[in-house]
Every structure is written in structure tokens, then in C-alpha cells.
Design an enzyme around this catalytic site. Structure first.
Site, PDB file in Angstrom:
ATOM      1  CG  HIS A 124      -4.197  -1.698   2.816  1.00  0.00           C
ATOM      2  ND1 HIS A 124      -3.917  -2.546   1.785  1.00  0.00           N
ATOM      3  CD2 HIS A 124      -4.354  -0.472   2.255  1.00  0.00           C
ATOM      4  CE1 HIS A 124      -3.903  -1.883   0.643  1.00  0.00           C
ATOM      5  NE2 HIS A 124      -4.163  -0.614   0.897  1.00  0.00           N
TER       6      HIS A 124
HETATM    7  C1  UD1 Z   1      -3.222   4.632   1.627  1.00  0.00           C
HETATM    8  C2  UD1 Z   1      -4.030   4.869   0.339  1.00  0.00           C
HETATM    9  C3  UD1 Z   1      -4.390   3.526  -0.263  1.00  0.00           C
HETATM   10  C4  UD1 Z   1      -3.171   2.647  -0.454  1.00  0.00           C
HETATM   11  C5  UD1 Z   1      -2.457   2.514   0.881  1.00  0.00           C
HETATM   12  C6  UD1 Z   1      -1.222   1.672   0.782  1.00  0.00           C
HETATM   13  C7  UD1 Z   1      -5.486   6.848   0.255  1.00  0.00           C
HETATM   14  C8  UD1 Z   1      -6.892   7.305   0.337  1.00  0.00           C
HETATM   15  N1  UD1 Z   1      -5.265   5.565   0.611  1.00  0.00           N
HETATM   16  O1  UD1 Z   1      -4.080   3.987   2.547  1.00  0.00           O
HETATM   17  O2  UD1 Z   1      -4.997   3.741  -1.531  1.00  0.00           O
HETATM   18  O3  UD1 Z   1      -3.572   1.398  -0.937  1.00  0.00           O
HETATM   19  O4  UD1 Z   1      -2.103   3.827   1.321  1.00  0.00           O
HETATM   20  O5  UD1 Z   1      -0.607   1.524   2.015  1.00  0.00           O
HETATM   21  O6  UD1 Z   1      -4.625   7.604  -0.101  1.00  0.00           O
HETATM   22  N2  UD1 Z   1       0.103   5.027   9.227  1.00  0.00           N
HETATM   23  C9  UD1 Z   1       1.263   4.777   9.899  1.00  0.00           C
HETATM   24  N3  UD1 Z   1       2.446   5.029   9.289  1.00  0.00           N
HETATM   25  C10 UD1 Z   1       2.532   5.516   8.029  1.00  0.00           C
HETATM   26  C11 UD1 Z   1       1.359   5.771   7.336  1.00  0.00           C
HETATM   27  C12 UD1 Z   1       0.151   5.526   7.936  1.00  0.00           C
HETATM   28  O7  UD1 Z   1       1.241   4.326  11.036  1.00  0.00           O
HETATM   29  O8  UD1 Z   1       3.666   5.722   7.524  1.00  0.00           O
HETATM   30  C13 UD1 Z   1      -1.186   4.715   9.853  1.00  0.00           C
HETATM   31  C14 UD1 Z   1      -1.864   5.901  10.465  1.00  0.00           C
HETATM   32  O9  UD1 Z   1      -2.489   5.488  11.627  1.00  0.00           O
HETATM   33  C15 UD1 Z   1      -2.919   6.267   9.441  1.00  0.00           C
HETATM   34  C16 UD1 Z   1      -3.282   4.928   8.842  1.00  0.00           C
HETATM   35  O10 UD1 Z   1      -2.063   4.175   8.868  1.00  0.00           O
HETATM   36  O11 UD1 Z   1      -3.990   6.931  10.010  1.00  0.00           O
HETATM   37  C17 UD1 Z   1      -3.807   5.004   7.442  1.00  0.00           C
HETATM   38  O12 UD1 Z   1      -2.898   5.720   6.612  1.00  0.00           O
HETATM   39  P1  UD1 Z   1      -3.461   6.586   5.355  1.00  0.00           P
HETATM   40  O13 UD1 Z   1      -2.329   7.210   4.630  1.00  0.00           O
HETATM   41  O14 UD1 Z   1      -4.577   7.446   5.809  1.00  0.00           O
HETATM   42  O15 UD1 Z   1      -4.131   5.516   4.430  1.00  0.00           O
HETATM   43  P2  UD1 Z   1      -3.756   4.006   4.108  1.00  0.00           P
HETATM   44  O16 UD1 Z   1      -4.760   3.115   4.730  1.00  0.00           O
HETATM   45  O17 UD1 Z   1      -2.323   3.710   4.338  1.00  0.00           O
END
Ligand code: UD1
Length: 365
Positions: A206
Site C-alpha cells: 500500500h
Molecule cells: C495511511 C498512512 C500510512 C499507513 C496506512 C495504513 C499517512 C501519511 N499514511 O496510508 O502510513 O501505513 O495508512 O493503512 O498517514 N481509504 C478508504 N477507506 C478508508 C481510508 C482510506 O477507502 O477508511 C482510501 C481513500 O481513497 C484514500 C486512500 O485510501 O484516499 C489512502 O488513505 P490515506 O489515509 O490517505 O493513506 P493510506 O494510504 O491509507
């Protein structure tokens, strides 16, 4: 010591297994915990399921910040968290890990002159292209008490000029959760539900550097396809990875089975019976070391070097050749890991002791 209120912040999936044992230990201490969930992760599969599996109490505040660019998400956490700190008036704010919620909440607290306690301080990948590395640097530089999981963290903080008296090596809260729940995970039916064969591997991917760049992703995928001809691979797909998986047509890849993100207990079960784990996650490098399961880390660096020095982890890089070379080395000479010091399931107690020492003699008004 009179009752001292601490805000504990949880925002994203890897925070939940660190906050759970801490909340339990604080409940049996002179401290009172107020749990704030920023809502950085919000899907049931990324958040609610973890609260249930880890028996974390309902948050006292749920901020619902959701997804967005780094600036948008960080800004939403900053503006949402400030009034909570002003209302609760805590004696300290405890942040864990390295996600955007960690750095943003630490910044709010520091600006309000509230002591910041950082759990998992000092880890460094020395790669500022990773958003987490920026979060670690920002958080540690404004933290008052730095609680460290492994010796490298202490050395890194020392090299950055953090005085010894502000840090404590306490061990690893994530491993507290693992040890606390491993027996319950054994009764998960995930292996039967997925009809997992006797020998299989588990994959997670991820990191933006791996899954937002199609060329890099296809390179990794091609190594995974080769491995999957020998070892079927189960791949719970993180929401960030979903889009690229679909556009790369991965659904057709023979030995790789795409599955939904798993809850804590199901994933622990899946991981604990794997012949091999391939991952770019930070926490999974630690969990595989604690479980004695071979791990190939699909990155060029790690902020958790103890998992390589003592544990079962190998840095495989992100090229097809590098990953396959690491896989061959693991087959030829399986790594015999040891459990790192203080990864014994009792880190939360040591965190509470460090907090007691920190607050002893401090003005509390
Ligand atoms: C975040 C953390 C990362 C951690 C990871 C674990 C930061 C910078 N990154 O990355 O360090 O390893 O979490 O999962 O804080 N989304 C959903 N549902 C959710 C959450 C997110 O669909 O409940 C999707 C959204 O499209 C979002 C994307 O996942 O834009 C990324 O989510 P985001 O919280 O920005 O970062 P992660 O890649 O999850």
C-alpha cells in the site's frame, strides 16, 4: 499522583493495535484516557472491525476527517483537534506511529503548550520521499517524552540531539496486541472461508511509492506472479491499492488471490500460518519477526532495522530480480529469527511507568 487526563489519538489502521494495549494499561493507572479518533481511516474494514477485534472502547471524540491530499487531511486534523484539546484540557497528548494524524495532533498539542508523548519514536528510514518519515521527524522534534520500540530509535534520537532523559526504550505496543490476541486469532475461520491450501504466502502492498506508480507496481507484480507459481499468494487489497490492481488486470493472475482487507484477528491468523509474507508495511515487518514467519520487505529501506538484524525480515527491494533473489535466498537458507529485546507483550506497562516518571514532580495545574 492525582488523576491526570491524557488524550490518546488514533487515526489510521496501524494506530489501533498500538492504542488498544495502552488504553487498557491506562485504565489501571492513575491516568485517565480520553480517546480521540481523527477518522483518517473510516471504512468498517479499516477502522470499525479493528475496534471490535481489539476491544477498544468507543472513542470519546470522532473527528471524521476522511481522505484527501496530505495538506487537506492534515489541515482538517489540525482544525478539528484544536478545540478538543481546548475543551478537554489534558495533561498530555499521546500520539502513536507515523501517520498524518500523529504529526498533526502533536503539532496542535505543542502549540497549545500541552506535553506531547510519542510512542514509536526515533524510527528512521532516512528516506524523506516517504510521508511517514516526514511525520516521524516532525513529531519527534516537538515531543516531550519519546517512547522507543528498538535500539535504533534511541540511537537516531541521540544523533539528533534529543537528551537521554526525554527518551525511554519501552518495547513494542503492536507486539503487546499480537500476544494478547494470538489465541483468539487461532479460532478465526478465515483459512476455511478462503479455502487456503496447506502452504501459501500472504502479500500486502500500500506504500504510495509502490502502488501509485504503475511501472513500479507492475515490476513488483511480475515477481509476485513468478513466486505464486510455486506458492499460492493471498493478497488483501488496501483501498489505496484497489484502483491500480483493477487497472493492471491483476484479477486474472493465476496464483495470486485477491481478497478484501481483513480484520485484525483474521489477518493475524492468515499471517501466522503463512510460509512467507511479502509486504511494504512497517508493522507487518515487526509482526512477522514476533511470529517467526519469513518476511520479504518490498522496499529499499526500513525504519525497523532490528527486524533484519535479529528477526526474520529481509529487504528484497522493488525490482523483479531483487525480489526473486531474496526469495531464492530464503528458500536456500531460511532465516532463523530471534525476538527483539522487550517485545514481550508488556510494553504498555513500561509506557505507563515512563509516564508516571515524566509527570512525577511536574506542575499539574
Ligand atoms: C495511511 C498512512 C500510512 C499507513 C496506512 C495504513 C499517512 C501519511 N499514511 O496510508 O502510513 O501505513 O495508512 O493503512 O498517514 N481509504 C478508504 N477507506 C478508508 C481510508 C482510506 O477507502 O477508511 C482510501 C481513500 O481513497 C484514500 C486512500 O485510501 O484516499 C489512502 O488513505 P490515506 O489515509 O490517505 O493513506 P493510506 O494510504 O491509507
Amino acid at each position: 499522583m492525582t488523576d491526570l487526563r491524557l488524550i490518546c489519538v488514533a487515526g489510521a489502521r496501524p494506530n489501533f493495535m498500538k492504542v488498544a494495549p495502552l488504553i487498557r494499561a491506562l485504565a489501571e493507572s492513575p491516568f485517565r484516557a480520553t480517546l480521540v479518533h481523527t477518522g483518517q481511516h473510516y471504512d468498517d474494514a479499516m477502522s470499525g472491525q479493528f475496534f471490535r477485534d481489539l476491544a477498544i472502547p468507543q472513542p470519546d471524540y470522532f473527528m471524521g476527517v476522511g481522505s484527501g491530499s496530505h495538506a487537506q487531511q492534515t489541515a482538517a486534523i489540525l482544525t478539528g483537534f484544536e478545540p478538543i484539546v481546548q475543551e478537554v484540557k489534558p495533561a498530555g497528548v499521546v500520539v502513536v506511529g507515523d501517520v498524518n494524524s500523529t504529526a498533526a495532533c502533536a503539532l496542535v498539542a505543542a502549540k497549545l503548550n500541552v506535553p506531547v508523548i510519542h510512542v514509536e519514536a526515533g524510527l528512521r528510514s532516512f528516506d524523506r520521499g516517504m510521508p511517514e518519515e516526514i511525520n516521524r521527524l516532525v513529531t519527534d522534534s516537538i515531543s516531550d517524552l519519546l517512547l522507543v520500540t528498538e535500539e535504533s530509535g534511541r540511537r537516531n534520537l541521540e544523533a539528533e540531539g534529543v537528551p537521554e532523559k526525554r527518551m525511554r526504550v519501552v518495547g513494542n505496543l503492536m507486539i503487546d496486541s499480537l500476544r494478547f490476541h494470538i489465541d483468539r486469532a487461532a479460532s478465526s475461520t478465515v483459512l476455511e472461508r478462503l479455502q487456503v491450501p496447506e502452504r501459501y504466502g500472504t502479500v500486502t502492498l500500500h506504500r504510495p511509492a509502490n502502488v501509485d506508480d504503475p511501472a513500479r507496481f507492475l515490476e513488483i507484480l511480475s515477481a509476485l506472479k513468478t513466486i505464486s507459481e510455486e506458492l499460492p499468494l493471498y493478497f488483501p487489497v488496501h483501498p489505496r491499492t484497489r484502483g491500480i490492481v483493477e487497472s493492471a488486470g491483476l484479477a486474472e493472475a493465476g496464483g495470486i488471490r485477491l481478497i478484501e482487507p481483513q480484520g485484525y484477528l483474521d489477518f493475524l491468523r492468515l499471517m501466522s500460518r503463512s510460509a512467507l509474507v511479502l509486504t511494504d508495511s512497517g508493522g507487518i515487518q515487526e509482526e512477522t519477526t514476533a511470529l517467526g514467519i519469513p518476511c520479504l520487505t518490498l522496499r529499499e529501506n526500513t525504519e525497523r532495522p532490528i527486524t533484519i538484524e535479529l528477526g526474520t525480515n529481509r529487504l528484497a527491494g522493488v525490482t523483479k530480480d531483487g525480489i526473486l533473489r531474496a526469495w531464492k535466498m530464503e528458500k536456500a537458507e531460511p532465516k532463523q529469527g530471534k525476538i527483539p529485546p522487550l517485545w514481550d507483550g508488556h510494553a504498555a506497562g513500561r509506557c505507563v511507568n515512563a509516564l508516571r516518571e515524566f509527570y512525577a514532580g511536574r506542575p499539574t495545574g
